[in-house]
Enzyme design. Sequence first.
Site, PDB file in Angstrom:
ATOM      1  N   TYR A 178       0.834  -1.201   0.000  1.00 39.34           N
ATOM      2  CA  TYR A 178       0.000   0.000   0.000  1.00 39.34           C
ATOM      3  C   TYR A 178       0.873   1.257   0.000  1.00 39.34           C
ATOM      4  O   TYR A 178       0.629   2.205  -0.752  1.00 39.34           O
ATOM      5  CB  TYR A 178      -0.910  -0.018   1.219  1.00 39.34           C
ATOM      6  CG  TYR A 178      -1.798   1.197   1.363  1.00 39.34           C
ATOM      7  CD1 TYR A 178      -2.958   1.323   0.610  1.00 39.34           C
ATOM      8  CD2 TYR A 178      -1.482   2.215   2.271  1.00 39.34           C
ATOM      9  CE1 TYR A 178      -3.785   2.436   0.744  1.00 39.34           C
ATOM     10  CE2 TYR A 178      -2.300   3.320   2.414  1.00 39.34           C
ATOM     11  CZ  TYR A 178      -3.438   3.434   1.648  1.00 39.34           C
ATOM     12  OH  TYR A 178      -4.244   4.535   1.784  1.00 39.34           O
ATOM     13  N   LYS A 235       0.855   4.079  -2.989  1.00 34.86           N
ATOM     14  CA  LYS A 235       0.541   5.483  -2.774  1.00 34.86           C
ATOM     15  C   LYS A 235       1.716   6.391  -3.137  1.00 34.86           C
ATOM     16  O   LYS A 235       1.518   7.519  -3.608  1.00 34.86           O
ATOM     17  CB  LYS A 235       0.110   5.713  -1.320  1.00 34.86           C
ATOM     18  CG  LYS A 235      -1.270   5.150  -1.005  1.00 34.86           C
ATOM     19  CD  LYS A 235      -2.339   5.736  -1.924  1.00 34.86           C
ATOM     20  CE  LYS A 235      -3.741   5.308  -1.544  1.00 34.86           C
ATOM     21  NZ  LYS A 235      -4.758   5.859  -2.460  1.00 34.86           N
TER      22      LYS A 235
END
Length: 240
Positions: free
Chosen positions: A157, A161
């Site tokens: 993640y 991002k």
Amino acid sequence: MATGLDGKCALVTGVSGSGQVGVAVAQALADLGASLAISARNRANVEARAAELRSRDARVLALPADLTNEQQVNEAIDRMVREYGRIDILVNLAGGLTRYKPAVEHSLDDWQHEMNNNLLSSFLCSRAGFVRMRDSGGGTIINFARAGLPQANMVAYNCAKAGIEALTRTFALEGRDVGIRVNAVAPGLVDTESNIAAMKPKDLKHWAKRDDVAQAVAFLASDASAGVTGQVLAVTGWGV
């Protein structure tokens, strides 16, 4: 009375769960006069959110689609353009944290899942939206990054991002000469119903509010931010 986004057509992805950021973003854009299209994978959820928004006087097109699938992304945006004649605003909100474990325990499937949901979906939607905006004279793309330093147990993640920030700045550079602005919003902890249920905070005074995030998106979508592109706007509430 004219408002800030009258005549504009906006696609907001990731509008699925009630009490989440997506509904707040869509409503904020509708309140400024935009016609909406909303998209997420689950058809029943997308249609339910569309019905809720219509009950608040928004004009909404429901576009269920797997936004990690190139063909489905193109078909969804093509349908929006057939319905409204254009796409002026794209908000890439689809994604989220779903794999939480130490980095050495992340499987290849975990990695690909987070990358696809967060980074691939934003790339596919941005690419398709960019072409149509370019052909019609310009537009605005708003991505979702994350505020703060990377956290443990979410390596895929975190990397996805970080990729969103690079994606934002690259599309912004390529959009300069064709009238397309590209920015990102980077929320901290937000008072979504799912976050509150999962984390059970004692209070929310240091959390960002959904409406705060939505207003940041509305600012970047409007002419009030006409001189802003290639930027990442942190929305952290009081949790700086």
